[in-house]
Write a protein that holds these residues in place. Structure first.
Motif, short mmCIF file in Angstrom:
data_model
loop_
_atom_site.label_atom_id
_atom_site.label_comp_id
_atom_site.label_asym_id
_atom_site.label_seq_id
_atom_site.Cartn_x
_atom_site.Cartn_y
_atom_site.Cartn_z
N ARG A 1 -46.51 115.09 51.21
CA ARG A 1 -46.73 115.00 52.65
C ARG A 1 -48.05 114.30 52.98
O ARG A 1 -48.20 113.69 54.05
CB ARG A 1 -46.69 116.38 53.29
N LEU A 2 -49.01 114.37 52.06
CA LEU A 2 -50.29 113.71 52.30
C LEU A 2 -50.22 112.20 52.06
O LEU A 2 -51.15 111.47 52.43
CB LEU A 2 -51.39 114.32 51.42
N ASP A 3 -49.14 111.72 51.45
CA ASP A 3 -49.00 110.28 51.23
C ASP A 3 -48.99 109.52 52.55
O ASP A 3 -49.51 108.40 52.63
CB ASP A 3 -47.70 109.98 50.47
N PHE A 4 -48.38 110.12 53.57
CA PHE A 4 -48.36 109.46 54.88
C PHE A 4 -49.78 109.24 55.38
O PHE A 4 -50.10 108.21 55.98
CB PHE A 4 -47.56 110.29 55.88
N PHE A 5 -50.67 110.21 55.14
CA PHE A 5 -52.06 110.11 55.59
C PHE A 5 -52.80 109.03 54.80
O PHE A 5 -53.67 108.36 55.35
CB PHE A 5 -52.77 111.45 55.44
N GLU A 6 -52.46 108.87 53.53
CA GLU A 6 -53.09 107.80 52.74
C GLU A 6 -52.63 106.43 53.22
O GLU A 6 -53.34 105.44 53.07
CB GLU A 6 -52.77 107.96 51.25
N ALA A 7 -51.43 106.37 53.78
CA ALA A 7 -50.91 105.10 54.28
C ALA A 7 -51.36 104.83 55.71
O ALA A 7 -51.74 103.71 56.05
CB ALA A 7 -49.39 105.08 54.18
N ARG A 8 -51.34 105.87 56.56
CA ARG A 8 -51.66 105.72 57.99
C ARG A 8 -52.39 106.98 58.46
O ARG A 8 -51.79 107.84 59.09
CB ARG A 8 -50.39 105.52 58.80
N PHE A 9 -53.67 107.10 58.14
CA PHE A 9 -54.40 108.34 58.38
C PHE A 9 -54.44 108.71 59.86
O PHE A 9 -54.16 109.84 60.24
CB PHE A 9 -55.82 108.23 57.83
N ASP A 10 -54.80 107.77 60.72
CA ASP A 10 -54.92 108.08 62.15
C ASP A 10 -53.60 108.53 62.75
O ASP A 10 -53.55 109.44 63.57
CB ASP A 10 -55.44 106.85 62.91
N LEU B 1 -54.36 99.89 38.35
CA LEU B 1 -54.79 101.20 37.88
C LEU B 1 -54.72 102.26 38.97
O LEU B 1 -54.79 103.45 38.69
CB LEU B 1 -56.23 101.11 37.34
N ILE B 2 -54.58 101.84 40.21
CA ILE B 2 -54.48 102.79 41.32
C ILE B 2 -53.03 103.28 41.41
O ILE B 2 -52.12 102.47 41.63
CB ILE B 2 -54.89 102.14 42.65
N PRO B 3 -52.80 104.57 41.21
CA PRO B 3 -51.41 105.05 41.21
C PRO B 3 -50.76 104.87 42.57
O PRO B 3 -51.39 105.09 43.60
CB PRO B 3 -51.56 106.54 40.85
N PRO B 4 -49.51 104.46 42.60
CA PRO B 4 -48.81 104.29 43.88
C PRO B 4 -48.51 105.63 44.52
O PRO B 4 -48.53 106.67 43.85
CB PRO B 4 -47.53 103.56 43.48
N LEU B 5 -48.24 105.63 45.80
CA LEU B 5 -47.83 106.85 46.49
C LEU B 5 -46.40 107.19 46.06
O LEU B 5 -45.67 106.34 45.56
CB LEU B 5 -47.92 106.65 47.99
N ARG B 6 -46.00 108.44 46.28
CA ARG B 6 -44.69 108.89 45.80
C ARG B 6 -43.69 109.12 46.92
O ARG B 6 -42.49 109.08 46.69
CB ARG B 6 -44.86 110.20 45.02
N LYS B 7 -44.16 109.38 48.10
CA LYS B 7 -43.25 109.71 49.20
C LYS B 7 -42.47 108.47 49.62
O LYS B 7 -43.00 107.36 49.63
CB LYS B 7 -44.04 110.24 50.39
N ARG B 8 -41.21 108.69 49.98
CA ARG B 8 -40.36 107.59 50.42
C ARG B 8 -39.96 107.77 51.89
O ARG B 8 -39.88 108.89 52.39
CB ARG B 8 -39.09 107.50 49.57
N LEU C 1 -40.85 103.30 49.29
CA LEU C 1 -42.10 104.01 49.03
C LEU C 1 -43.14 103.71 50.10
O LEU C 1 -43.28 102.57 50.55
CB LEU C 1 -42.67 103.60 47.67
N TYR C 2 -43.87 104.74 50.52
CA TYR C 2 -45.01 104.52 51.39
C TYR C 2 -46.06 103.74 50.61
O TYR C 2 -46.22 103.93 49.39
CB TYR C 2 -45.60 105.85 51.84
#
Length: 271
Positions: free
Chosen positions: A135-144, A7-14, A20-21
């Protein structure tokens, strides 16, 4: 659990390779768990600052919740989460540390870096509030790492604005550019204090260093131990003296090593 994860939508950025991230498995699992919490319980856990404390919520999770709240009518929830996440971002950015007039330029530049990086983060969130910003997908994957990239870009811009003079460019004990000035210039620092405490970052850094030519490995390892490249004090230990190479040669090898490390770590983060 698998159905709830779906149910958690995947990120969209590649990535540049078209992949996909993805959030980490731990973040995905925690997102499912905290979905059962009340707003008050969630906000209470969000306030926990110690990463090792029970109940701590990673910034990747808070960012996901912030972005997901765009479809809700509750601005109060968004503002509370935004306040917590903003505090974490600000804590990772440089700020004025002393009132010493000698270092005034460095401190003003640090303050400007802080301002530029945080403004960029705010702009990204505000834009995403209106429409999904990949662009925020990167932060959801690797915030720091995302915040570290903001800090690096802000350093480059701040240095261009500051155009500092040569008077603060050198450490008078070693004759080398000071770490503050190197960072303000946007120079890549693989031993950035904001990242080096992260086990995942250290692991990737070790792998990147291991791929260097042997002489560059020796130079980088000595730099990591705080040994200066050269020194005005001829009795002091330096990399140049230990390796019997000129200061210019050591710096050339260092710069090539840092470029290779940066490229390797960027490729790894986008793979």
């Amino acid at each position: 659990m698998q159905q709830r994860l779906a149910l958690i939508p995947p990120l969209r950025k590649r990535t540049k390779k078209g992949v996909l991230y993805m959030r980490s498995a731990a973040v995905e699992t925690l997102l499912v768990e905290i979905a059962t919490l009340s707003r008050d319980q969630l906000l209470e856990r969000a306030e926990i600052r110690n990463r090792r404390a029970a109940g701590w919520v990673p910034s990747e999770c808070l960012l996901h919740l912030l972005r997901a709240s765009r479809s809700e009518n509750s601005e109060a929830f968004f503002e509370r989460l935004f306040s917590v996440l903003s505090a974490r971002v600000k804590a990772a950015l440089p700020r004025m540390t002393t009132g010493n007039e000698t270092h005034g330029r460095i401190e003003r530049t640090a303050e400007r870096i802080h301002e530029l990086a945080f403004d960029k983060f705010q702009d990204l969130l505000c834009g995403d509030r209106q429409a999904y910003d990949e662009r925020l997908d990167f932060f959801e994957a690797r915030f720091d790492l995302g915040v570290a990239n903001l800090r690096r870009d802000a350093r480059e811009k701040a240095y261009e604005e500051e155009n500092r003079g040569a008077s603060l460019d050198y450490d008078w004990d070693t004759g080398e550019p000071s770490p503050e000035v190197e960072r303000a210039r946007g120079a890549f620092d693989p031993f950035d204090p904001a990242l080096i405490n992260e086990e995942d970052y250290r692991s990737r850094l070790r792998a990147a260093i291991g791929g260097l030519p042997q002489e560059q490995i020796r130079i980088v390892e000595m730099i990591s131990k705080g040994i200066p490249i050269d020194s005005i004090d001829k009795s002091a230990v330096s990399i140049s003296k230990l390796l019997g190479r000129s200061e210019k040669t050591i710096r050339t090898h260092r710069d090539k090593a840092y470029d290779a490390i940066r490229a390797a770590m960027q490729d790894e983060s986008q793979s």
